[in-house]
Design an enzyme around this catalytic site. Structure first.
Site, PDB file in Angstrom:
ATOM      1  N   TYR A   1     -16.659  17.192 -15.241  1.00  0.00           N
ATOM      2  CA  TYR A   1     -17.023  15.785 -15.384  1.00  0.00           C
ATOM      3  C   TYR A   1     -18.017  15.450 -14.261  1.00  0.00           C
ATOM      4  O   TYR A   1     -17.795  15.823 -13.101  1.00  0.00           O
ATOM      5  CB  TYR A   1     -15.761  14.908 -15.299  1.00  0.00           C
ATOM      6  CG  TYR A   1     -16.078  13.466 -15.023  1.00  0.00           C
ATOM      7  CD1 TYR A   1     -16.873  12.723 -15.899  1.00  0.00           C
ATOM      8  CD2 TYR A   1     -15.620  12.846 -13.868  1.00  0.00           C
ATOM      9  CE1 TYR A   1     -17.198  11.406 -15.624  1.00  0.00           C
ATOM     10  CE2 TYR A   1     -15.932  11.522 -13.594  1.00  0.00           C
ATOM     11  CZ  TYR A   1     -16.724  10.813 -14.474  1.00  0.00           C
ATOM     12  OH  TYR A   1     -17.056   9.514 -14.200  1.00  0.00           O
TER      13      TYR A   1
ATOM     14  N   LYS B   1      -8.124   6.749 -19.226  1.00  0.00           N
ATOM     15  CA  LYS B   1      -8.412   7.313 -20.542  1.00  0.00           C
ATOM     16  C   LYS B   1      -7.166   7.237 -21.434  1.00  0.00           C
ATOM     17  O   LYS B   1      -6.661   6.172 -21.679  1.00  0.00           O
ATOM     18  CB  LYS B   1      -8.951   8.732 -20.365  1.00  0.00           C
ATOM     19  CG  LYS B   1     -10.046   8.830 -19.278  1.00  0.00           C
ATOM     20  CD  LYS B   1     -11.301   8.094 -19.660  1.00  0.00           C
ATOM     21  CE  LYS B   1     -12.330   7.804 -18.577  1.00  0.00           C
ATOM     22  NZ  LYS B   1     -12.338   8.451 -17.332  1.00  0.00           N
TER      23      LYS B   1
ATOM     24  N   ARG C   1       0.860  -1.197   0.000  1.00  0.00           N
ATOM     25  CA  ARG C   1       0.000   0.000   0.000  1.00  0.00           C
ATOM     26  C   ARG C   1       0.893   1.242   0.000  1.00  0.00           C
ATOM     27  O   ARG C   1       0.614   2.222  -0.676  1.00  0.00           O
ATOM     28  CB  ARG C   1      -0.955   0.017   1.206  1.00  0.00           C
ATOM     29  CG  ARG C   1      -1.689   1.332   1.328  1.00  0.00           C
ATOM     30  CD  ARG C   1      -2.909   1.331   2.243  1.00  0.00           C
ATOM     31  NE  ARG C   1      -2.857   0.430   3.354  1.00  0.00           N
ATOM     32  CZ  ARG C   1      -2.111   0.612   4.461  1.00  0.00           C
ATOM     33  NH1 ARG C   1      -1.353   1.672   4.590  1.00  0.00           N
ATOM     34  NH2 ARG C   1      -2.149  -0.282   5.435  1.00  0.00           N
TER      35      ARG C   1
HETATM   36  C1  PLP Z   1     -12.147  14.442 -17.022  1.00  0.00           C
HETATM   37  C2  PLP Z   1     -12.286  13.299 -16.074  1.00  0.00           C
HETATM   38  N1  PLP Z   1     -11.744  13.378 -14.859  1.00  0.00           N
HETATM   39  C3  PLP Z   1     -11.839  12.368 -13.968  1.00  0.00           C
HETATM   40  C4  PLP Z   1     -12.549  11.218 -14.260  1.00  0.00           C
HETATM   41  C5  PLP Z   1     -12.675  10.137 -13.214  1.00  0.00           C
HETATM   42  O1  PLP Z   1     -11.806   9.086 -13.472  1.00  0.00           O
HETATM   43  P1  PLP Z   1     -12.092   7.546 -13.145  1.00  0.00           P
HETATM   44  O2  PLP Z   1     -13.309   7.139 -13.922  1.00  0.00           O
HETATM   45  O3  PLP Z   1     -10.832   6.861 -13.554  1.00  0.00           O
HETATM   46  O4  PLP Z   1     -12.343   7.465 -11.679  1.00  0.00           O
HETATM   47  C6  PLP Z   1     -13.119  11.079 -15.531  1.00  0.00           C
HETATM   48  C7  PLP Z   1     -13.856   9.865 -15.879  1.00  0.00           C
HETATM   49  O5  PLP Z   1     -14.536   9.799 -16.881  1.00  0.00           O
HETATM   50  C8  PLP Z   1     -12.988  12.152 -16.449  1.00  0.00           C
HETATM   51  O6  PLP Z   1     -13.536  12.091 -17.680  1.00  0.00           O
END
Ligand code: PLP
Length: 387
Positions: A108, A206, A55
């Site tokens: 988001y 992503k 961890r």
């Molecule tokens: C711009 C953006 N930030 C943060 C996140 C959150 O990431 P995660 O889905 O890996 O938790 C996303 C998810 O789609 C996103 O598009």
């Protein structure tokens, strides 16, 4: 490659080499997946390389953290189990009850939900502001209370652009940190820390991972004191990236540059097609000269990315039909993988902001343009839009 040399090399060289030296025992050029929770100590407290418990640190994760720090031109990187785990750790490391954050008015949906439904309960207030309007962000700051100015650029899904350098100035004047969610641009297209930001956030799920086979998150910072706070909170909260996931993200990062160039090439082709289509009422892409954030994007981004949003005549019903009819563009949430995805933000990724100030238009479609053959992507959209 040592971090010192890594920082001087070109982006693609860093992507392939930074964060890891070939294994001294075997010469393995790729970091092994260290599937271990604990490490033999040479006498009590005699740690080998500082590893004690996975961890706190794991060598596969260390390699990823060094790599992403080098790509963002930061000092320290931190890898998490998801983008939201990274965000939560950052917020709890930097904010206390009674503090305040400014967030994008088209954040988001999951980031908005985290602030609105989780952090608010613990006493962290937040105000939405448009990232494209520096004065509106300044006005949303509560002097003495605002600890974080949080932006995405480009934003998700409306692809608004925030001027990182100007917003860093506004945040710093108020004694706040500028946090940039760099998920949409990826470190290949934009390095916010070099423009004055204090923290970069990624959903490595992503473009960094790039193959839709892993969920992960990362933070990168320049300031070593902030890095110490994050080290403490990463271990204390425990939302870390496991070794398998770290390995997948690290593998993805090695090809980030070539993938991003193809994402951008294909997105430009798709934008040119959509702009001429009679069923399309608006194409939203920061590469278009008429996009209100075009000049700022051109100043701070290498290219304009693989995300394209557009609105269709016929409202929500038509938008839903287009999403259902496409075939090469797979209907699905997420973005940034090699395959093209299509989604309806209002009903899918941004459903959690329906009925709030952050609600997105019903006739909006978001594309994550992949790296397939561009002609196939265009033919697919043409079919889905009705010929
Ligand atoms: C711009 C953006 N930030 C943060 C996140 C959150 O990431 P995660 O889905 O890996 O938790 C996303 C998810 O789609 C996103 O598009």
């Amino acid at each position: 490659m040592s971090q010192r040399h890594a920082n001087k090399s070109g982006f693609e060289t860093r992507a392939i080499h930074a964060g890891y030296e070939p294994d001294p025992m075997t010469g393995a050029v790729i970091p092994p997946i260290y599937a271990t929770s604990t490490y033999k100590q040479d006498g009590v407290g005699g740690l080998r390389g500082g590893y004690e418990y996975s961890r706190s640190a794991n060598p596969t994760r260390t390699a990823l953290e060094g790599n992403i720090a080098a790509l963002e031109e930061g000092e320290r990187g931190f890898a998490f189990a998801s983008g939201l785990a990274a965000e939560d750790t950052l917020i709890r490391a930097t904010c206390r009850p009674g503090d305040h954050a400014v967030i994008p008015d088209d954040a988001y949906g999951g980031t908005h939900r985290l602030f609105d439904k989780v952090e608010k309960v613990w006493g962290l207030a937040h105000s939405p502001a448009p990232v494209s309007d520096v004065e509106a962000v300044r006005a949303a700051i509560r002097p003495g209370e605002t600890r974080l100015v949080w932006i995405e650029t480009p934003t998700n899904p409306l692809l608004n652009i925030g001027d990182i350098e100007a917003l860093a100035g506004v945040a710093h004047e108020a004694g706040a940190l500028l946090v940039v969610d760099n998920t949409f641009a990826s470190p290949y297209l934009q390095q916010p820390l070099t423009l004055g930001a204090d923290v970069v956030v990624h959903s490595t799920t992503k473009y960094c991972g790039g193959h839709s086979d892993v969920v992960g998150g990362a933070l990168v910072v320049r300031d070593l004191e902030l890095a110490e706070q994050l080290t403490f909170h990463q271990n204390a909260i425990g939302g870390v990236a496991g070794p398998f996931d770290s390995w997948l993200v690290l593998r993805g990062l090695k090809t980030l540059g070539v993938r991003m160039d193809r994402h951008c090439d294909n997105a430009e082709r798709v934008v040119a097609f959509l702009a001429e289509h009679p069923a399309v009422t608006e194409v939203i892409y920061p590469g278009l000269p008429e996009h209100p954030g075009h000049d700022v994007a051109a100043k701070q981004m290498k290219r304009f990315g693989g995300m394209v949003s557009f609105r269709v005549a016929g409202g929500e019903e038509r938008a839903l039909a287009v999403c259902e009819k496409s075939e090469v563009f797979t209907l699905g949430e997420s973005l940034g993988g090699v395959e093209s995805l299509i989604e309806h933000p209002g009903r899918m990724t941004h459903a959690s902001v329906a009925g709030t100030d952050l609600e997105v238009p019903g006739d909006l479609i978001r594309l994550s343009v992949g790296i397939e053959t561009a002609d196939d992507l265009i033919a697919d959209l043409d079919r889905a839009l009705g010929g």
